[in-house]
Design an enzyme around this catalytic site. Sequence first.
Site, PDB file in Angstrom:
ATOM      1  N   ARG A  25       7.299   2.147  -1.900  1.00 14.97           N
ATOM      2  CA  ARG A  25       7.677   1.025  -2.564  1.00 14.97           C
ATOM      3  C   ARG A  25       6.319   0.397  -3.673  1.00 14.97           C
ATOM      4  O   ARG A  25       5.329   0.957  -3.441  1.00 14.97           O
ATOM      5  CB  ARG A  25       8.101  -0.043  -1.703  1.00 14.97           C
ATOM      6  CG  ARG A  25       7.116  -0.600  -0.721  1.00 14.97           C
ATOM      7  CD  ARG A  25       7.800  -1.594   0.076  1.00 14.97           C
ATOM      8  NE  ARG A  25       7.141  -1.941   1.792  1.00 14.97           N
ATOM      9  CZ  ARG A  25       6.153  -2.584   1.559  1.00 14.97           C
ATOM     10  NH1 ARG A  25       5.509  -3.264   0.752  1.00 14.97           N
ATOM     11  NH2 ARG A  25       5.651  -2.770   2.913  1.00 14.97           N
ATOM     12  N   VAL A  70      -1.717   7.670   7.061  1.00 14.66           N
ATOM     13  CA  VAL A  70      -2.883   8.102   6.761  1.00 14.66           C
ATOM     14  C   VAL A  70      -4.056   7.681   7.292  1.00 14.66           C
ATOM     15  O   VAL A  70      -5.059   8.247   7.302  1.00 14.66           O
ATOM     16  CB  VAL A  70      -3.280   7.672   5.305  1.00 14.66           C
ATOM     17  CG1 VAL A  70      -2.213   8.130   3.944  1.00 14.66           C
ATOM     18  CG2 VAL A  70      -3.405   6.129   4.984  1.00 14.66           C
ATOM     19  N   ASN A  96      -2.880   5.617  -2.287  1.00 16.75           N
ATOM     20  CA  ASN A  96      -2.636   4.354  -2.721  1.00 16.75           C
ATOM     21  C   ASN A  96      -2.083   3.375  -1.355  1.00 16.75           C
ATOM     22  O   ASN A  96      -2.281   2.179  -1.478  1.00 16.75           O
ATOM     23  CB  ASN A  96      -1.270   4.387  -3.579  1.00 16.75           C
ATOM     24  CG  ASN A  96      -0.380   3.253  -3.489  1.00 16.75           C
ATOM     25  OD1 ASN A  96      -0.795   2.322  -4.482  1.00 16.75           O
ATOM     26  ND2 ASN A  96       0.599   3.172  -2.738  1.00 16.75           N
ATOM     27  N   TYR A 160     -10.782  -6.489   3.752  1.00 17.21           N
ATOM     28  CA  TYR A 160     -10.052  -5.928   2.685  1.00 17.21           C
ATOM     29  C   TYR A 160     -11.148  -5.622   1.583  1.00 17.21           C
ATOM     30  O   TYR A 160     -11.168  -4.301   1.219  1.00 17.21           O
ATOM     31  CB  TYR A 160      -9.112  -6.864   2.336  1.00 17.21           C
ATOM     32  CG  TYR A 160      -8.050  -6.033   1.124  1.00 17.21           C
ATOM     33  CD1 TYR A 160      -7.196  -5.108   1.366  1.00 17.21           C
ATOM     34  CD2 TYR A 160      -8.233  -6.727  -0.367  1.00 17.21           C
ATOM     35  CE1 TYR A 160      -6.319  -4.840   0.263  1.00 17.21           C
ATOM     36  CE2 TYR A 160      -7.482  -5.993  -1.196  1.00 17.21           C
ATOM     37  CZ  TYR A 160      -6.580  -5.270  -1.113  1.00 17.21           C
ATOM     38  OH  TYR A 160      -5.856  -4.647  -2.110  1.00 17.21           O
ATOM     39  N   ALA A 162     -14.332  -5.410   2.152  1.00 18.16           N
ATOM     40  CA  ALA A 162     -15.385  -4.348   2.655  1.00 18.16           C
ATOM     41  C   ALA A 162     -14.635  -2.914   2.691  1.00 18.16           C
ATOM     42  O   ALA A 162     -15.481  -2.015   2.427  1.00 18.16           O
ATOM     43  CB  ALA A 162     -15.820  -4.682   4.271  1.00 18.16           C
ATOM     44  N   ALA A 163     -13.424  -2.874   2.912  1.00 15.99           N
ATOM     45  CA  ALA A 163     -12.727  -1.703   2.946  1.00 15.99           C
ATOM     46  C   ALA A 163     -12.485  -0.989   1.345  1.00 15.99           C
ATOM     47  O   ALA A 163     -12.926   0.230   1.093  1.00 15.99           O
ATOM     48  CB  ALA A 163     -11.387  -1.532   3.350  1.00 15.99           C
ATOM     49  N   LYS A 164     -12.196  -2.060   0.400  1.00 16.77           N
ATOM     50  CA  LYS A 164     -12.245  -1.601  -0.933  1.00 16.77           C
ATOM     51  C   LYS A 164     -13.605  -1.200  -1.616  1.00 16.77           C
ATOM     52  O   LYS A 164     -13.495  -0.323  -2.426  1.00 16.77           O
ATOM     53  CB  LYS A 164     -11.246  -2.494  -1.753  1.00 16.77           C
ATOM     54  CG  LYS A 164     -10.087  -2.759  -1.091  1.00 16.77           C
ATOM     55  CD  LYS A 164      -9.161  -1.538  -1.402  1.00 16.77           C
ATOM     56  CE  LYS A 164      -7.696  -1.763  -1.164  1.00 16.77           C
ATOM     57  NZ  LYS A 164      -6.818  -0.756  -1.408  1.00 16.77           N
ATOM     58  N   ILE A 193      -0.818  -7.859  -9.055  1.00 18.30           N
ATOM     59  CA  ILE A 193       0.303  -7.012  -9.224  1.00 18.30           C
ATOM     60  C   ILE A 193       1.383  -7.472  -8.553  1.00 18.30           C
ATOM     61  O   ILE A 193       1.380  -7.687  -7.093  1.00 18.30           O
ATOM     62  CB  ILE A 193      -0.099  -5.636  -8.852  1.00 18.30           C
ATOM     63  CG1 ILE A 193      -1.194  -4.953  -9.599  1.00 18.30           C
ATOM     64  CG2 ILE A 193       1.215  -4.636  -9.614  1.00 18.30           C
ATOM     65  CD1 ILE A 193      -1.463  -5.266 -11.040  1.00 18.30           C
TER      66      ILE A 193
HETATM   67  P1  NAP Z   1       2.953  -2.396  -0.716  1.00 14.02           P
HETATM   68  O1  NAP Z   1       4.062  -3.167  -1.586  1.00 14.02           O
HETATM   69  O2  NAP Z   1       2.481  -3.433   0.541  1.00 14.02           O
HETATM   70  O3  NAP Z   1       3.136  -1.164  -0.452  1.00 14.02           O
HETATM   71  C1  NAP Z   1       2.149  -0.324   0.379  1.00 14.02           C
HETATM   72  C2  NAP Z   1       2.923   0.882   0.897  1.00 14.02           C
HETATM   73  O4  NAP Z   1       1.996   1.593   1.720  1.00 14.02           O
HETATM   74  C3  NAP Z   1       4.008   0.702   1.585  1.00 14.02           C
HETATM   75  O5  NAP Z   1       5.260   1.675   1.184  1.00 14.02           O
HETATM   76  C4  NAP Z   1       3.741   0.770   2.990  1.00 14.02           C
HETATM   77  O6  NAP Z   1       4.689   1.351   3.995  1.00 14.02           O
HETATM   78  C5  NAP Z   1       2.640   2.023   2.884  1.00 14.02           C
HETATM   79  N1  NAP Z   1       1.652   2.130   3.981  1.00 14.02           N
HETATM   80  C6  NAP Z   1       1.083   1.177   4.589  1.00 14.02           C
HETATM   81  N2  NAP Z   1       0.227   1.546   5.655  1.00 14.02           N
HETATM   82  C7  NAP Z   1       0.389   2.917   5.598  1.00 14.02           C
HETATM   83  C8  NAP Z   1      -0.215   4.243   6.240  1.00 14.02           C
HETATM   84  N3  NAP Z   1      -1.069   3.780   7.317  1.00 14.02           N
HETATM   85  N4  NAP Z   1      -0.063   5.115   5.970  1.00 14.02           N
HETATM   86  C9  NAP Z   1       1.006   5.474   4.832  1.00 14.02           C
HETATM   87  N5  NAP Z   1       1.513   4.467   3.896  1.00 14.02           N
HETATM   88  C10 NAP Z   1       1.363   3.272   4.528  1.00 14.02           C
HETATM   89  O7  NAP Z   1       1.552  -2.849  -1.491  1.00 14.02           O
HETATM   90  P2  NAP Z   1       1.181  -2.631  -3.065  1.00 14.02           P
HETATM   91  O8  NAP Z   1       0.905  -4.022  -3.581  1.00 14.02           O
HETATM   92  O9  NAP Z   1       2.234  -1.781  -3.747  1.00 14.02           O
HETATM   93  O10 NAP Z   1      -0.290  -1.997  -2.874  1.00 14.02           O
HETATM   94  C11 NAP Z   1      -0.699  -0.636  -3.010  1.00 14.02           C
HETATM   95  C12 NAP Z   1      -2.158  -0.304  -3.355  1.00 14.02           C
HETATM   96  O11 NAP Z   1      -2.802  -1.184  -4.219  1.00 14.02           O
HETATM   97  C13 NAP Z   1      -2.719  -0.897  -1.696  1.00 14.02           C
HETATM   98  O12 NAP Z   1      -3.936  -0.147  -1.843  1.00 14.02           O
HETATM   99  C14 NAP Z   1      -3.384  -2.062  -2.414  1.00 14.02           C
HETATM  100  O13 NAP Z   1      -4.498  -2.484  -1.423  1.00 14.02           O
HETATM  101  C15 NAP Z   1      -3.706  -2.139  -3.708  1.00 14.02           C
HETATM  102  N6  NAP Z   1      -3.743  -3.208  -4.470  1.00 14.02           N
HETATM  103  C16 NAP Z   1      -2.657  -4.132  -4.509  1.00 14.02           C
HETATM  104  C17 NAP Z   1      -2.808  -5.149  -5.244  1.00 14.02           C
HETATM  105  C18 NAP Z   1      -1.535  -5.991  -5.714  1.00 14.02           C
HETATM  106  O14 NAP Z   1      -2.002  -7.200  -6.215  1.00 14.02           O
HETATM  107  N7  NAP Z   1      -0.308  -5.601  -5.096  1.00 14.02           N
HETATM  108  C19 NAP Z   1      -3.906  -5.429  -5.903  1.00 14.02           C
HETATM  109  C20 NAP Z   1      -5.335  -4.642  -5.878  1.00 14.02           C
HETATM  110  C21 NAP Z   1      -5.015  -3.571  -4.960  1.00 14.02           C
HETATM  111  P3  NAP Z   1       5.590   0.086   4.773  1.00 14.02           P
HETATM  112  O15 NAP Z   1       6.781   0.003   4.003  1.00 14.02           O
HETATM  113  O16 NAP Z   1       5.466   0.631   6.343  1.00 14.02           O
HETATM  114  O17 NAP Z   1       4.670  -1.121   4.869  1.00 14.02           O
END
Ligand code: NAP
Length: 252
Positions: A25, A70, A96, A160, A162-164, A193
Amino acid sequence: MTASVEAHGYAPLAGKNAVVTGASRGIGEGIARKLASRGAKVVVADVNLSAATATADACGNDSFAVELNVADPDAVRDSVSDLVDKLGHIDILVNNAGINRDAMLHKMTDEEWDAVLAVDLSGEFYMCREIGTHMRGNGYGRIVNVASASWMGNIGQTNYAAAKGGVVSLTRSIAKELARKNITANAICPGFIDTEMTRGMPQHLFDAQLDKIPLGRAGQPEDVANLVAFLASDDAAYVTGEVINIGGGYKL
Ligand code: NAP
């Protein structure tokens, strides 16, 4: 072939195999669909197998799902080994998968710290190590690591950020190591996003984030996916070790 490839005949990733983590997703799903629309076969890797399968089915191109945490180094090693046996070559890796567990420093628990570091930083390292090693043997690869604008530092996100920040440094390091093997590695930093990760915020905080975006809207997963598709292509052959913002002008 996906509908998009059929419609436009534009398939710069035809013949490429891509692994996208956390792709059931949100941003990951957008990336998986975009890479497939450009011709790639996509492995949708996620902890949620049924949702990942739905994404893979939507991708077409014989894309498929694998269940993968992961943050588990043994599972990553076994899964990558299986994928190499099955696919023969992995050309594109998009790290991702990510979680957040926001809390102010004085309230953050060890569990919240450890959980975010395990998925957001160690998870990207395990994937880079296993698939990067495979790519070295092939003499080709495109690695895109998803960081975040938060790597610059953000209130309530010490874990978060620190990780990024670690993802940025990891990416710059592997870009230098792997360049001689014709492998590029870049980090991208999404701003704000529209996904489940951000929709969980209280409305007043969501609105405050929108005020920080000069382009006046939250990003969509496809906005991020367009950048990833470029970095994953041969058009980006001379781009490596970069840290690229994708946020409509968003700055923390
Ligand atoms: P999201 O909607 O929460 O989707 C994250 C996906 O990663 C989910 O499908 C989740 O599975 C899966 N996941 C979580 N832990 C995992 C693991 N240990 N192994 C494999 N898959 C795992 O997040 P998103 O907003 O799309 O974010 C995607 C990436 O962009 C992330 O790295 C986030 O930090 C980064 N990001 C997002 C934003 C933003 O504004 N949204 C901004 C900056 C950076 P589940 O369905 O089980 O939770």
